[in-house]
Design an enzyme around this catalytic site. Structure first.
Site: not given
Ligand code: GLN
Ligand code: ZN
Length: 424
Positions: A99, A183-184, A310, A363
């Protein structure tokens, strides 16, 4: 505000943080009890302050007022592009990718920190980031991914980074907001009209692409997410801000394309976040301009350029039609924690965009087994046509450790390869 030592007093007078808000409560009480509040000194002072804040850049306002639906239509249509891109990119069946971000180790965080504090030079910083990128490309080639990323090591956060590189934003040192668990993030403040004053991601993306024959995805944050994860202005509408950001990101997309980046991902992680409470307001008040803003960003790219998006942090079932209307070529999203229910929803509407529902949950530090991932992919294949399915984790990898990341991705590739084999 006392602790915001980097913010100019010129700006500070417009803001009110926790302590100032306590003072304001007392002032409001005074004004409220003043029978002649229209002439109340504090009230008038505040009105003047609000009026002095109103300003817009005529050129940008003009550019936005002349936008029409046509500006958001990408040609040729999706089905034509699908064929063109297949030929141009020559990706295998079930293409694999990630991603965007790779693990943000202590080393990389401390590097950015030292740079921010002026403790290392731009040249030294740049050299270290490039080394990290090169390492990341090498790891991805070894793992055997099809579409690579540069790893996002230069980014503290996907919105703050773009805020820092566009004009029109202000930053605080302490205005943290909790985003997920512990996380912040520190949302930037949209202060003025937003403009792109320089290339933002072009340098590192093209550097990464230069290191490999595999395609490297350009990685951008979309206009709706930049808006939704910033503190907005109060003197112009959300739509206006989103369109300003869209035009700025569009210039970045075109420059990436000009520099040989053939796949560009425009993240809209927070697309749903400003969705009005009342369903009847969803389109009139939000989705119509939000989708328009996203489409503006990519409407003018070449047919061979593959646009990805995404999404995460929400359930999408209710808005699959709107997601399709974004007219991206590929969309990846978080799915592994919602029991793949989204996959069923996609089937129902005959979703046309190619999809990468995450095949494992990022996660958790747990490494998913090959068997587990194969099962997930096979379940997806019952509902999604094989030609439309991408294989990827369900979000960015920045919060994960390096070892578990490599192991998980290797398992993902092994699962994909064995399924490809079975298909032959
Ligand atoms: N491109 C971002 C990453 O990989 C996407 C983060 C997200 O969706 N919050 O961190
Ligand atoms: Zn994401």
């Amino acid at each position: 505000l006392e602790n915001e030592v980097n913010m100019d007093d010129e700006y500070k007078k417009y803001f009110s943080f926790a302590q100032e808000k306590l003072d304001e409560l007392i002032e409001i009480k005074g004004i409220f009890h003043d029978k002649n509040y229209n002439n109340n000194e504090l009230f008038l002072k505040n009105l003047d302050l609000i009026k002095s804040r109103m300003h817009t850049d005529e050129k940008i306002t003009q550019r936005i007022s002349t936008l029409t639906k046509k500006d958001s239509i990408r040609n040729p249509s999706f089905s034509e592009r699908e064929k063109i891109q297949q030929k141009a990119l020559k990706l295998p069946l079930l293409p694999t990718t990630t991603i965007g971000s790779f693990p943000q180790t202590l080393e990389i965080k401390s590097l950015r920190n030292r740079y921010k504090k002026g403790k290392i030079s731009t040249e030294a910083y740049d050299k270290c980031i490039k080394e990290k990128i090169a390492e990341c490309i090498k790891i991805q080639e070894e793992i055997g991914l099809d579409v690579l990323v540069h790893g996002e090591f230069e980014r503290n956060d996907m919105v703050e980074y773009f805020g820092e590189n566009l004009s029109g934003f202000l930053f605080t040192q302490n205005a943290w907001v909790q985003s997920y668990g512990t996380r912040c993030v520190k949302p930037p403040i949209i202060w003025g009209d937003i403009k792109r004053v320089k290339p933002i991601t072009v340098k590192y993306s093209t550097y990464a692409q230069g290191l490999t024959d595999k395609p490297v995805k350009g990685m951008l944050t979309g206009p709706v997410t930049i808006l939704n994860w910033s503190f907005p202005r109060e003197d112009v509408s959300n739509r206006e801000m989103a369109l300003q950001i869209a035009l700025a990101i569009r210039d970045e997309v075109l420059e990436l394309e000009d520099n040989g980046i053939n796949i560009i991902q425009i993240d809209e992680a927070a697309l749903k976040e400003k969705l009005p409470i009342r369903r009847e307001d969803w389109h009139s008040d939000y989705l119509d301009w939000a989708i328009f803003a996203f489409r503006l960003v990519h409407a003018t790219v070449k047919p061979t350029t593959q646009i990805h998006t995404h999404m995460c942090y929400s359930e999408f079932e209710e808005i699959v039609k709107d997601i399709e209307a974004m007219d991206a070529d590929v969309i990846s999203f978080e799915a592994s924690r919602s029991n793949l229910s989204i996959v069923e929803a996609l089937k129902k509407v005959h979703f046309k965009t190619a999809v990468g529902p995450g095949v494992y949950d990022i996660h958790s530090p747990r490494v998913p087994s090959v068997k587990e991932i194969s099962n997930t992919i096979n379940t997806m294949l019952e509902k999604i046509k094989i030609k439309k399915l991408w294989i990827n984790p369900d979000c960015g990898l920045k919060t994960r450790g390096e070892t578990e990341t490599v192991l998980s991705l290797k398992n993902m590739i092994q699962a994909t390869k064995s399924i490809r084999k079975e298909l032959k």
